[in-house]
Design an enzyme around this catalytic site. Structure first.
Site, short mmCIF file in Angstrom:
data_model
loop_
_atom_site.label_atom_id
_atom_site.label_comp_id
_atom_site.label_asym_id
_atom_site.label_seq_id
_atom_site.Cartn_x
_atom_site.Cartn_y
_atom_site.Cartn_z
N ARG A 1 26.14 29.67 56.35
CA ARG A 1 26.80 30.95 56.65
C ARG A 1 26.41 32.03 55.64
O ARG A 1 26.15 33.18 56.01
CB ARG A 1 28.32 30.77 56.66
CG ARG A 1 28.85 29.88 57.78
CD ARG A 1 30.35 29.71 57.68
NE ARG A 1 31.02 30.99 57.88
CZ ARG A 1 31.52 31.41 59.05
NH1 ARG A 1 31.40 30.66 60.13
NH2 ARG A 1 32.13 32.57 59.14
N TYR B 1 23.99 31.12 60.16
CA TYR B 1 24.37 30.09 61.13
C TYR B 1 25.87 30.12 61.38
O TYR B 1 26.67 30.15 60.43
CB TYR B 1 23.94 28.71 60.63
CG TYR B 1 22.44 28.55 60.58
CD1 TYR B 1 21.73 28.18 61.71
CD2 TYR B 1 21.74 28.78 59.40
CE1 TYR B 1 20.35 28.04 61.66
CE2 TYR B 1 20.35 28.65 59.35
CZ TYR B 1 19.67 28.27 60.48
OH TYR B 1 18.31 28.16 60.45
N PRO B 2 26.30 30.10 62.65
CA PRO B 2 27.73 30.19 62.98
C PRO B 2 28.42 28.84 62.79
O PRO B 2 28.88 28.20 63.74
CB PRO B 2 27.71 30.62 64.45
CG PRO B 2 26.45 30.02 65.00
CD PRO B 2 25.46 30.09 63.88
N LYS B 3 28.51 28.40 61.55
CA LYS B 3 28.98 27.05 61.25
C LYS B 3 30.45 27.03 60.89
O LYS B 3 30.96 27.93 60.23
CB LYS B 3 28.17 26.47 60.08
CG LYS B 3 26.69 26.29 60.40
CD LYS B 3 25.99 25.54 59.30
CE LYS B 3 24.54 25.29 59.68
NZ LYS B 3 23.86 24.37 58.74
N THR B 4 31.11 25.97 61.35
CA THR B 4 32.48 25.69 60.96
C THR B 4 32.64 24.18 60.89
O THR B 4 31.76 23.42 61.31
CB THR B 4 33.47 26.33 61.95
OG1 THR B 4 34.80 26.20 61.42
CG2 THR B 4 33.42 25.67 63.32
#
Length: 248
Positions: free
Chosen positions: A108, A113-116
């Site tokens: 992020r 990157y749309p990371k969770t």
């Protein structure tokens, strides 16, 4: 700590950084990819302009990272959407869930990157390759594919995983307004495809308010692949600035 020393750090806490300052090399990265047809209106509602959609397709992926420099092994899952930008075909990364905090934070902060956090798994069981994604205690995705039924051409496998990738880079200012709001592009480099397979596949998505994969419903499974590879991720580059309304 002197100012020059502060500037040597890429993240906080300064004495215990959230991730290592390395360019990660992925060794034995194992993919389960399932491309499926979805609702066109639902897809248009989540893909940001100026990206364009040709067909209402989504690629659901589960990636088991055998070894990653700086992060160690972990597993990741998410959705990527085939798009085009100024005539170049690629994928828009819609959402990514993984079980490794340093990889989440660096993905992020350094890139976009749309990371969770999530709990994905990839394993073989009773003749099937199985990919799952849990959010907390709740199952949000289950994918299955026939285990190594048919060989996939290595060149086709490489083409699948090396398409350009587009993401949104967002950094808020201190008052909550956007300081940075860009569309960025990256790609995979230094690829070595070790194995590639295809076969029959199924995919189920389950409703969850905080992991809304099912908002892009599965109408038809189009294709599936199982790929083992080594690779490196290239740095991101901005291609469109939303605050200026123009190409970067």
């Amino acid at each position: 700590m002197k100012q020059q020393e502060v500037l040597r750090h890429v993240t906080t806490p300064l004495t215990n950084p959230a991730y290592a300052p390395v360019v990660p090399r992925f060794t034995n990265r194992e993919y389960l990819n399932i491309v499926y047809r979805t609702d066109a209106d639902a897809l248009r509602a989540v893909v940001p302009e100026p990206l364009e959609i040709d067909e209402p397709l989504v690629r659901f992926e589960v990636m088991k990272m055998g070894d990653v420099s700086g992060y160690g092994p972990y597993t990741e899952s998410g959705q990527a959407i085939p798009v085009s930008f100024e005539g170049e075909r690629g994928e828009y990364l819609h959402a990514m869930y993984l079980d490794n905090f340093p990889a989440t934070a660096s993905g992020r902060e350094i890139s976009a990157y749309p990371k969770t956090i999530g709990s994905p798994r990839l394993f073989a069981e009773n003749g099937a390759l199985v990919g799952t994604l849990d959010y907390g205690s709740q199952r949000v995705a289950t994918a299955t594919m026939g285990y190594k039924h048919h060989r996939l051409d290595v060149r086709e496998a490489e083409a699948q995983i090396t398409v350009p990738t587009f993401m949104l880079k967002t950094i808020p200012d201190y008052d909550g307004s956007p300081r940075v709001f860009e569309l960025v592009r990256t790609e995979i480099t230094d690829v070595v495809v070790k194995e590639a397979w295809t076969g029959p596949a199924r995919l189920q998505l389950f409703q969850h308010v905080l992991a809304p994969l099912a908002d892009l419903p599965v109408l038809e499974v189009v294709s599936a692949s199982h790929i083992l590879t080594d690779l490196t991720l290239a740095p991101v580059k901005p291609v469109f600035d939303y605050l200026k309304g123009a190409r970067s």
